[in-house]
Design a protein around this motif. Structure first.
Motif, PDB file in Angstrom:
ATOM      1  N   PRO A 131       0.654  -0.642  -0.245  1.00  0.00           N
ATOM      2  CA  PRO A 131       0.084   0.319   0.162  1.00  0.00           C
ATOM      3  C   PRO A 131       0.918   1.182   0.193  1.00  0.00           C
ATOM      4  N   ARG A 132       0.753   1.964  -0.692  1.00  0.00           N
ATOM      5  CA  ARG A 132       1.201   3.525  -1.006  1.00  0.00           C
ATOM      6  C   ARG A 132       1.918   3.255  -1.240  1.00  0.00           C
ATOM      7  N   GLN A 133       2.649   2.549  -2.728  1.00  0.00           N
ATOM      8  CA  GLN A 133       3.790   2.328  -3.416  1.00  0.00           C
ATOM      9  C   GLN A 133       3.590   3.466  -4.166  1.00  0.00           C
ATOM     10  N   ARG A 134       4.739   3.793  -4.993  1.00  0.00           N
ATOM     11  CA  ARG A 134       4.199   5.143  -6.199  1.00  0.00           C
ATOM     12  C   ARG A 134       3.636   4.314  -7.169  1.00  0.00           C
ATOM     13  N   PRO A 135       3.201   5.431  -8.421  1.00  0.00           N
ATOM     14  CA  PRO A 135       2.352   4.775  -9.011  1.00  0.00           C
ATOM     15  C   PRO A 135       3.191   4.368 -10.229  1.00  0.00           C
ATOM     16  N   ASP A 136       4.407   4.705 -10.574  1.00  0.00           N
ATOM     17  CA  ASP A 136       5.080   4.427 -11.613  1.00  0.00           C
ATOM     18  C   ASP A 136       5.783   3.444 -11.228  1.00  0.00           C
ATOM     19  N   LEU A 137       5.890   2.533 -10.446  1.00  0.00           N
ATOM     20  CA  LEU A 137       6.237   1.451 -10.180  1.00  0.00           C
ATOM     21  C   LEU A 137       5.901   0.630 -10.710  1.00  0.00           C
ATOM     22  N   ALA A 138       6.582  -0.773 -11.223  1.00  0.00           N
ATOM     23  CA  ALA A 138       5.833  -1.593 -12.010  1.00  0.00           C
ATOM     24  C   ALA A 138       4.799  -2.401 -11.625  1.00  0.00           C
ATOM     25  N   ILE A 139       4.358  -3.058 -10.081  1.00  0.00           N
ATOM     26  CA  ILE A 139       3.214  -3.050  -9.695  1.00  0.00           C
ATOM     27  C   ILE A 139       2.185  -2.410 -10.031  1.00  0.00           C
ATOM     28  N   SER A 140       2.063  -0.901  -9.634  1.00  0.00           N
ATOM     29  CA  SER A 140       1.020  -0.193  -9.552  1.00  0.00           C
ATOM     30  C   SER A 140       1.313   0.306 -11.190  1.00  0.00           C
TER      31      SER A 140
ATOM     32  N   THR B 214       5.885 -11.902   4.793  1.00  0.00           N
ATOM     33  CA  THR B 214       5.051 -11.598   3.744  1.00  0.00           C
ATOM     34  C   THR B 214       5.288 -12.331   1.995  1.00  0.00           C
ATOM     35  N   HIS B 215       4.848 -13.803   1.993  1.00  0.00           N
ATOM     36  CA  HIS B 215       5.013 -13.240   1.138  1.00  0.00           C
ATOM     37  C   HIS B 215       4.248 -12.493  -0.506  1.00  0.00           C
ATOM     38  N   ILE B 216       4.686 -12.906  -1.886  1.00  0.00           N
ATOM     39  CA  ILE B 216       3.713 -12.130  -2.758  1.00  0.00           C
ATOM     40  C   ILE B 216       2.536 -12.093  -2.926  1.00  0.00           C
ATOM     41  N   ASP B 217       2.117 -13.793  -2.200  1.00  0.00           N
ATOM     42  CA  ASP B 217       1.067 -14.229  -3.504  1.00  0.00           C
ATOM     43  C   ASP B 217      -0.528 -13.711  -1.556  1.00  0.00           C
ATOM     44  N   SER B 218       0.742 -13.130  -1.062  1.00  0.00           N
ATOM     45  CA  SER B 218      -0.408 -12.687   0.268  1.00  0.00           C
ATOM     46  C   SER B 218      -0.279 -11.365   0.218  1.00  0.00           C
ATOM     47  N   GLY B 219       0.704 -10.649  -0.251  1.00  0.00           N
ATOM     48  CA  GLY B 219       1.030  -9.190  -0.304  1.00  0.00           C
ATOM     49  C   GLY B 219       0.508  -8.352  -1.713  1.00  0.00           C
ATOM     50  N   ILE B 220       0.641  -9.080  -2.544  1.00  0.00           N
ATOM     51  CA  ILE B 220      -0.304  -8.499  -3.701  1.00  0.00           C
ATOM     52  C   ILE B 220      -1.390  -8.194  -3.532  1.00  0.00           C
ATOM     53  N   PRO B 221      -2.780  -9.047  -2.855  1.00  0.00           N
ATOM     54  CA  PRO B 221      -3.874  -8.684  -2.997  1.00  0.00           C
ATOM     55  C   PRO B 221      -4.365  -7.684  -2.172  1.00  0.00           C
ATOM     56  N   ARG B 222      -3.577  -7.541  -0.997  1.00  0.00           N
ATOM     57  CA  ARG B 222      -3.422  -6.810   0.300  1.00  0.00           C
ATOM     58  C   ARG B 222      -3.251  -5.598  -0.167  1.00  0.00           C
ATOM     59  N   PHE B 223      -2.219  -5.414  -1.724  1.00  0.00           N
ATOM     60  CA  PHE B 223      -1.679  -4.200  -2.831  1.00  0.00           C
ATOM     61  C   PHE B 223      -3.290  -3.799  -3.319  1.00  0.00           C
ATOM     62  N   VAL B 224      -3.587  -4.435  -3.853  1.00  0.00           N
ATOM     63  CA  VAL B 224      -4.341  -4.547  -5.358  1.00  0.00           C
ATOM     64  C   VAL B 224      -6.037  -4.209  -4.303  1.00  0.00           C
ATOM     65  N   GLU B 225      -6.081  -4.598  -2.790  1.00  0.00           N
ATOM     66  CA  GLU B 225      -7.418  -4.269  -1.695  1.00  0.00           C
ATOM     67  C   GLU B 225      -7.447  -2.914  -1.851  1.00  0.00           C
ATOM     68  N   TRP B 226      -5.991  -2.350  -0.936  1.00  0.00           N
ATOM     69  CA  TRP B 226      -5.954  -0.787  -0.925  1.00  0.00           C
ATOM     70  C   TRP B 226      -5.355   0.068  -2.323  1.00  0.00           C
ATOM     71  N   TRP B 227      -4.903  -0.486  -3.365  1.00  0.00           N
ATOM     72  CA  TRP B 227      -4.949   0.346  -4.732  1.00  0.00           C
ATOM     73  C   TRP B 227      -6.657   0.395  -4.967  1.00  0.00           C
ATOM     74  N   LEU B 228      -7.663  -0.287  -5.285  1.00  0.00           N
ATOM     75  CA  LEU B 228      -8.649   0.022  -5.958  1.00  0.00           C
ATOM     76  C   LEU B 228      -9.768   0.818  -4.521  1.00  0.00           C
ATOM     77  N   ASN B 229      -8.889   0.887  -3.163  1.00  0.00           N
ATOM     78  CA  ASN B 229      -9.530   2.165  -2.659  1.00  0.00           C
ATOM     79  C   ASN B 229      -9.053   3.356  -3.004  1.00  0.00           C
ATOM     80  N   MET B 230      -7.959   3.208  -2.911  1.00  0.00           N
ATOM     81  CA  MET B 230      -8.123   4.383  -3.543  1.00  0.00           C
ATOM     82  C   MET B 230      -8.386   5.116  -4.871  1.00  0.00           C
ATOM     83  N   ARG B 231      -8.303   4.018  -5.852  1.00  0.00           N
ATOM     84  CA  ARG B 231      -9.064   4.230  -6.505  1.00  0.00           C
ATOM     85  C   ARG B 231     -10.269   5.284  -6.757  1.00  0.00           C
ATOM     86  N   SER B 232     -11.449   4.082  -5.128  1.00  0.00           N
ATOM     87  CA  SER B 232     -12.472   4.719  -5.834  1.00  0.00           C
ATOM     88  C   SER B 232     -12.795   6.472  -4.972  1.00  0.00           C
TER      89      SER B 232
END
Length: 325
Positions: free
Chosen positions: A185-194, A303-321
């Motif tokens: 959560p809060r990762q810069r928007p220019d980075l690959a995952i974001s 935190t493995h990426i299999d659990s970390g990415i879903p947490r990031f995506v959940e946060w991203w969708l909230n910020m998107r809203s």
């Protein structure tokens, strides 16, 4: 404890500030809220703690601003956590002078201020990019670094060397942390995952450089903050070396194609791939040996990426809203 966090409104910085506050520290944030990405995102990062910190809005390259940050709290500073930098490998190739000016000169002004004010603890955010194309895997702090391959990496190596100088000549206890691809959560928007998350969500193609077999050691933000606070504590240990370097990684090297698949699964959408040639300055692999940090900083990424990415995506969708992504 009074702590200055440079870049404290950014991704890693804002999480670090929150953790420091939770442990009772008084915090000064120095950030210039530049337009490398939307400054509104950085202000949102600090919104929840804005009334608990002293914020100095200004540029590291201005010695008067640095002086203001060092004198903002009664009693002065006990430590500096230097996270501010001009970030990104590819932009550094296009604007090397800006990166040299910000990352090298800014670090110099901070260390000079530490010397002037008698601040003896300095934690510096370096990067795994300093290893360049390292044929030995995993990367260890003792590996010889003979060649960096981007101006960004060069400025981080210069920062490490400056820390070494000020440790030897002034007695500042410096700890340099080589971060390995931090996300969450809060990762810069220019980075690959974001970027991939946004494009897949919008049904737009994503650029995949090379065949997708480049690999990174992805590290979740809470694990990185554990390492930063461990380094801060280590900097108070009089018996420790005056200058130390540590890898902070997730110890989980993941190929680009695997990363894309985890993001697809988290969003419930398939990515459209736009094949691109390999990019200059990109390293093919990063992999951290964190045994030194585990032993001396009690660093234990969980935190493995299999659990970390879903947490990031959940946060991203909230910020998107909220219109912030």
């Amino acid at each position: 404890m009074n702590v200055l966090v440079t870049g404290g409104a950014g991704f890693i910085g804002s999480h670090t500030v929150e953790r420091l506050l939770s442990e009772g520290a008084r915090v000064v944030v120095l950030d210039n809220f530049n337009d490398y990405y939307d400054p509104a995102i950085k202000r949102e990062n600090l919104r929840a703690v804005r009334d608990q910190v002293t914020v100095i809005e200004g540029d590291l390259r201005d010695p008067s601003v640095v002086e203001q940050a060092f004198t903002a709290l009664e009693g002065g500073l006990d430590a500096v956590i230097h996270l501010a930098a001009r970030a990104g490998v590819r932009p550094s190739i296009e604007q090397p002078e800006l990166y040299i000016d910000t990352n090298i000169k800014g670090t110099f002004y901070l260390l000079e201020a530490c010397k002037r004010h008698g601040v003896k603890r300095f934690v510096f955010a370096s990067s795994s990019s300093v290893y360049g194309v390292n044929k030995k895997v995993p990367f260890a702090e003792e590996d010889p670094i003979l060649q960096t391959i981007s101006p960004y990496a060069m400025t981080k190596m210069a920062g490490e060397q400056m820390c070494s100088n000020y440790s030897a000549l002034v007695g500042i206890h410096t700890v340099c942390l080589r971060f390995f691809t931090v996300y969450g959560p809060r990762q810069r928007p220019d980075l690959a995952i974001s970027k991939f998350t946004r494009l897949i969500h919008e049904d737009q193609p994503i650029d995949r450089y090379g065949k997708g077999d480049t690999a990174r050691d992805y590290t979740f933000i809470s694990d990185i903050v554990d390492g930063i606070l461990g380094a801060l504590a280590y900097s108070a240990d009089e018996a420790a070396p005056k200058c130390s370097i540590f890898n902070l990684g997730g110890s989980q090297t993941v190929k680009l194609n695997e990363l894309i698949e985890v993001i697809e699964n988290s969003l419930g959408k398939k990515a459209e791939i736009n094949e691109m040639p390999e990019q200059p300055g990109d390293v093919p692999l990063t992999s951290a040996d964190v045994s030194k940090a585990a032993k001396l900083l009690n660093f234990k990424p969980t935190t493995h990426i299999d659990s970390g990415i879903p947490r990031f995506v959940e946060w991203w969708l909230n910020m998107r809203s909220k219109g912030l992504r």
